[in-house]
Design a protein around this motif. Structure first.
Motif, mmCIF file in Angstrom:
data_model
loop_
_atom_site.group_PDB
_atom_site.id
_atom_site.type_symbol
_atom_site.label_atom_id
_atom_site.label_comp_id
_atom_site.label_asym_id
_atom_site.label_seq_id
_atom_site.Cartn_x
_atom_site.Cartn_y
_atom_site.Cartn_z
ATOM 1 N N ASP A 1 0.662 -1.323 0.053
ATOM 2 C CA ASP A 1 -0.060 -0.234 -0.130
ATOM 3 C C ASP A 1 1.010 1.384 0.010
ATOM 4 O OD1 ASP A 1 -2.369 -1.205 -0.101
ATOM 5 O OD2 ASP A 1 -2.655 -1.591 1.774
ATOM 6 N N LYS A 2 2.113 1.035 -0.272
ATOM 7 C CA LYS A 2 3.071 2.303 -0.206
ATOM 8 C C LYS A 2 2.984 2.910 -1.777
ATOM 9 C CE LYS A 2 5.407 2.674 3.730
ATOM 10 N NZ LYS A 2 4.697 1.613 4.669
ATOM 11 N N THR A 3 3.282 4.200 -1.945
ATOM 12 C CA THR A 3 3.508 4.740 -2.937
ATOM 13 C C THR A 3 5.339 4.789 -3.024
ATOM 14 O OG1 THR A 3 1.794 6.192 -3.408
ATOM 15 C CG2 THR A 3 3.857 6.847 -4.626
ATOM 16 N N ILE A 4 5.730 3.712 -3.951
ATOM 17 C CA ILE A 4 7.223 3.723 -3.942
ATOM 18 C C ILE A 4 7.812 4.444 -5.067
ATOM 19 C CG2 ILE A 4 8.964 1.810 -4.481
ATOM 20 C CD1 ILE A 4 7.568 1.219 -2.081
ATOM 21 N N VAL A 5 8.922 5.077 -5.003
ATOM 22 C CA VAL A 5 9.579 5.811 -6.005
ATOM 23 C C VAL A 5 10.919 5.001 -6.449
ATOM 24 C CG1 VAL A 5 10.734 8.079 -6.857
ATOM 25 C CG2 VAL A 5 8.653 8.319 -5.303
ATOM 26 N N LEU A 6 10.950 4.459 -7.356
ATOM 27 C CA LEU A 6 11.963 3.299 -7.673
ATOM 28 C C LEU A 6 13.009 4.447 -8.476
ATOM 29 C CD1 LEU A 6 13.070 0.666 -7.954
ATOM 30 C CD2 LEU A 6 11.644 0.338 -9.981
ATOM 31 N N VAL A 7 14.324 4.183 -7.921
ATOM 32 C CA VAL A 7 15.348 5.218 -8.424
ATOM 33 C C VAL A 7 16.537 4.544 -9.097
ATOM 34 C CG1 VAL A 7 16.717 7.143 -7.697
ATOM 35 C CG2 VAL A 7 14.624 6.717 -6.384
ATOM 36 N N ASP A 8 17.056 4.948 -10.299
ATOM 37 C CA ASP A 8 17.987 4.489 -10.830
ATOM 38 C C ASP A 8 18.923 5.474 -11.433
ATOM 39 O OD1 ASP A 8 19.889 2.316 -11.354
ATOM 40 O OD2 ASP A 8 18.596 1.131 -12.993
ATOM 41 N N ASP A 9 20.002 5.228 -11.809
ATOM 42 C CA ASP A 9 20.977 6.279 -12.433
ATOM 43 C C ASP A 9 20.808 6.499 -13.976
ATOM 44 O OD1 ASP A 9 22.190 3.774 -12.931
ATOM 45 O OD2 ASP A 9 24.062 4.402 -12.479
ATOM 46 N N ARG B 1 0.956 0.379 -3.423
ATOM 47 C CA ARG B 1 -0.388 0.993 -4.165
ATOM 48 C C ARG B 1 0.189 1.495 -5.467
ATOM 49 N NH1 ARG B 1 -4.929 0.628 -4.079
ATOM 50 N NH2 ARG B 1 -4.584 0.153 -1.775
ATOM 51 N N ARG B 2 1.355 1.932 -5.718
ATOM 52 C CA ARG B 2 1.876 2.284 -6.968
ATOM 53 C C ARG B 2 3.339 2.490 -6.794
ATOM 54 N NH1 ARG B 2 0.249 8.656 -8.106
ATOM 55 N NH2 ARG B 2 0.805 9.172 -6.300
ATOM 56 N N ILE B 3 4.064 2.296 -8.104
ATOM 57 C CA ILE B 3 5.413 2.492 -8.272
ATOM 58 C C ILE B 3 5.714 3.253 -9.292
ATOM 59 C CG2 ILE B 3 7.500 1.239 -8.865
ATOM 60 C CD1 ILE B 3 6.480 -1.370 -7.981
ATOM 61 N N GLN B 4 6.453 4.516 -8.952
ATOM 62 C CA GLN B 4 6.718 5.231 -9.864
ATOM 63 C C GLN B 4 8.357 5.328 -10.223
ATOM 64 O OE1 GLN B 4 5.352 8.619 -7.543
ATOM 65 N NE2 GLN B 4 3.875 8.980 -9.277
ATOM 66 N N LEU B 5 8.717 5.784 -11.323
ATOM 67 C CA LEU B 5 10.191 5.593 -11.625
ATOM 68 C C LEU B 5 10.761 6.942 -11.884
ATOM 69 C CD1 LEU B 5 12.449 3.505 -12.653
ATOM 70 C CD2 LEU B 5 11.692 3.808 -14.989
ATOM 71 N N ALA B 6 11.777 7.040 -11.198
ATOM 72 C CA ALA B 6 12.914 8.290 -11.105
ATOM 73 C C ALA B 6 14.216 7.878 -11.912
ATOM 74 C CB ALA B 6 12.931 9.018 -9.962
ATOM 75 N N VAL B 7 14.822 8.547 -12.817
ATOM 76 C CA VAL B 7 16.071 8.389 -13.194
ATOM 77 C C VAL B 7 16.799 9.557 -13.479
ATOM 78 C CG1 VAL B 7 15.363 6.023 -14.285
ATOM 79 C CG2 VAL B 7 15.292 8.148 -15.676
ATOM 80 N N LEU B 8 18.131 9.573 -13.140
ATOM 81 C CA LEU B 8 18.771 10.605 -13.265
ATOM 82 C C LEU B 8 19.180 10.822 -14.980
ATOM 83 C CD1 LEU B 8 20.588 12.973 -11.910
ATOM 84 C CD2 LEU B 8 22.467 11.466 -12.298
ATOM 85 N N VAL B 9 19.298 9.840 -15.726
ATOM 86 C CA VAL B 9 19.685 9.897 -17.018
ATOM 87 C C VAL B 9 18.713 9.097 -17.832
ATOM 88 C CG1 VAL B 9 21.108 9.604 -19.079
ATOM 89 C CG2 VAL B 9 21.909 10.636 -16.635
ATOM 90 N N ASP B 10 17.920 9.434 -18.967
ATOM 91 C CA ASP B 10 17.250 8.627 -19.566
ATOM 92 C C ASP B 10 17.884 8.603 -21.214
ATOM 93 O OD1 ASP B 10 15.519 7.124 -21.460
ATOM 94 O OD2 ASP B 10 13.871 8.213 -21.050
ATOM 95 N N ARG B 11 18.687 7.645 -21.496
ATOM 96 C CA ARG B 11 19.558 7.487 -22.696
ATOM 97 C C ARG B 11 18.627 6.652 -23.823
ATOM 98 N NH1 ARG B 11 24.108 3.002 -23.294
ATOM 99 N NH2 ARG B 11 23.752 3.695 -25.064
ATOM 100 N N GLY B 12 17.458 6.473 -23.691
ATOM 101 C CA GLY B 12 16.602 5.769 -24.694
ATOM 102 C C GLY B 12 17.132 4.472 -24.746
#
Lengths: 312, 176
Positions: free
Chosen positions: B95-103, B125-136
């Protein structure tokens, strides 16, 4: 990050380098944590098939390997002596080739003949894991003992480890001696002279028949089970006498170091090699050895399945 | 091989500050917000984001770390097995909102493995994704919610992220 692990098989501790031993222990420490999750299963070996080929009876090692494989999502088949075609006269080679024909990926073997796992490893493409071969080696037992010592003591190098009891035909003792001396521990063997021959000094450990001296300075005391099922009548006069002379009773326990770990590969004979209360005391890590056994076997199956397997 | 600096320490901090505000704007329930970093570099980034979001929302948020080696789908394809580290999620993810973090977000396979692993700990409850760089170059239908910098790359280039906590300095390099 990568490991340097290149082996498809785990056959003996004697073969392993210090780095390889540490790779198994580090990987096992990571897998140990899987047992604490809500879902105690990871998909690493999904689609792989593991056969537990136990030509000698075993419950705990077989169960531990089975659970380890299942926690890695592999499919597991257990074959034991009485229910297999080995009783119909099929050779080990033919049994193994049949298992290979079923596209088995990993074979865990226990056999009363030393070298049986090596024989299979040369014969098969599948990974072969030694779960005990005769009086030769029991590598995963030594690895789980080492993981337990490392967790509790923070290191292995420089520790004094005493292995007490039925050493002569013990594969557990041999694998432990190899591993502990490789990692820099000082190993002392003690027990009745009929079960602890001097020839073991060639392994680089010390042999003594003075139990008081053997346990006094020990950081770890590993008790081996008296193996009733093997012919032991001629080795010492009676179980009662063994207990009196070499059992870890309260008086002897009181003379050990206050932080000495008490270990036993199980199954324990309460009141024979170990006093019942000592087996349950807070310095006894016998049940943690069982937990660590699962983690070590997951690590070994994972490492031997990785990398080098050629793709069809 | 040539190396180009694409983010320096100031740019990284500015990106994290903006991402923290975006995480807050996405309106997570503060009592159920948690961060999980993917080993190795995702962990210090998750900790920094948690501190920044904590400063904005006047709270403290738990940070977990996961090692995805056990959940990868390429065990048999690699030369040698990966080094597996322990995962450490000390809070209940259910039931948490998780911010998943990668470089760096690349093929998306690490994120797939990470989401599978999080599901083994419970049901967020939901997972959101945070990344420092999106290289495609995505190979799976995965898209980040919070991005520090979009960097168009060629498939054979490498994005290297160095962080103070791991390497002693903050920088993002593009090697080609």
């Amino acid at each position: 990050m990568k490991t340097d692990w290149q082996r498809k098989d785990l056959l003996s501790i004697q073969d392993l380098s210090v780095d390889e031993i540490n790779t198994v222990l580090d990987t096992a420490a990571a897998f140990k944590q899987v047992g604490k999750r809500t879902i105690k299963k990871v998909p690493s070996l999904r689609g792989k098939t593991l056969v537990n080929l136990f030509i000698e009876p075993s419950t705990r090692t077989r169960t531990s390997f089975e659970l380890a494989a299942k926690r890695l999502s592999a499919d597991v088949i257990n074959i034991n002596t009485t229910a297999s075609s080995l009783v119909k006269g099929e050779t080990l080679k033919d049994t193994a080739l049949n298992l290979q024909a079923l596209n088995t990926d990993i074979i865990v073997i226990r056999h009363s003949a030393a070298g049986a796992p090596h024989f299979l490893a040369r014969l098969l493409e599948a990974s072969v894991i030694n779960a005990g071969d005769g009086a030769h080696e029991h590598p995963t037992q030594a690895l789980l003992d080492a993981l337990t010592i490392r967790e509790k003591k923070g290191r292995i190098e420089g520790l004094d480890v005493t292995i007490l009891g039925d050493i002569l035909y013990s594969r557990v003792a041999r694998s432990n001696i190899w591993l502990l001396t490789k990692l820099g521990a000082r190993v002392t063997l003690a027990g009745p002279s009929t079960l602890v021959p001097r020839v073991f000094e060639q392994f680089g450990c010390r042999v003594t028949y003075d139990i008081e001296e053997a346990i006094r300075g020990a950081d770890v005391i590993n008790l081996l089970r008296i193996q009733h099922e093997r012919q032991r009548k001629t080795m010492f006069p009676s179980i009662g006498e063994y207990t009196a002379m070499f059992g870890l009773n309260k008086e002897r326990f009181a003379r050990t170091k206050p932080d000495a770990l008490i270990m036993h590969p199980g199954p324990i004979n309460r009141g024979v090699e170990i006093d019942s209360e000592i087996a349950d005391c807070n310095r006894s890590v016998i049940l943690e050895q069982v937990t660590n056994g699962l983690a070590v076997r997951m690590a070994v199956l994972f490492l031997c399945s990785g990398g080098q397997m050629s793709e069809p | 091989m040539s190396t180009v600096l694409i983010m320096d320490a100031v740019a990284i901090e500015r990106a994290l500050a903006r991402m923290a505000h975006e995480i807050v704007e996405a309106d997570p329930p503060p009592e159920a917000l948690a961060f999980i970093g993917i080993c190795t570099n995702g962990v210090p980034l998750a900790q920094r984001l948690a501190v920044r979001v904590g400063a904005i929302l006047q709270g403290e948020f738990p940070v977990g770390e996961i090692d995805i080696s056990m959940h990868r789908d390429d065990l048999a394809l690699r030369e040698t097995p990966p080094a597996v580290g322990p995962s450490n999620v000390s809070f209940d993810v259910t039931d948490k909102t998780i911010v998943l973090v990668d470089d760096v977000l690349f093929t998306g396979r690490s994120i797939r493995a990470a989401m599978d692993e999080i599901a083994d700990f419970g049901r967020p409850r939901r997972i959101q994704l945070a990344v420092l760089v999106d290289r495609g170059h995505r190979e799976l239908p995965i898209r980040p919610d919070f991005v520090g910098k979009n960097v168009p790359t060629a498939i054979d280039e490498r994005v290297r992220v160095h962080l103070v906590e791991v390497d002693g300095k903050d920088e993002v390099l593009l090697e080609k």
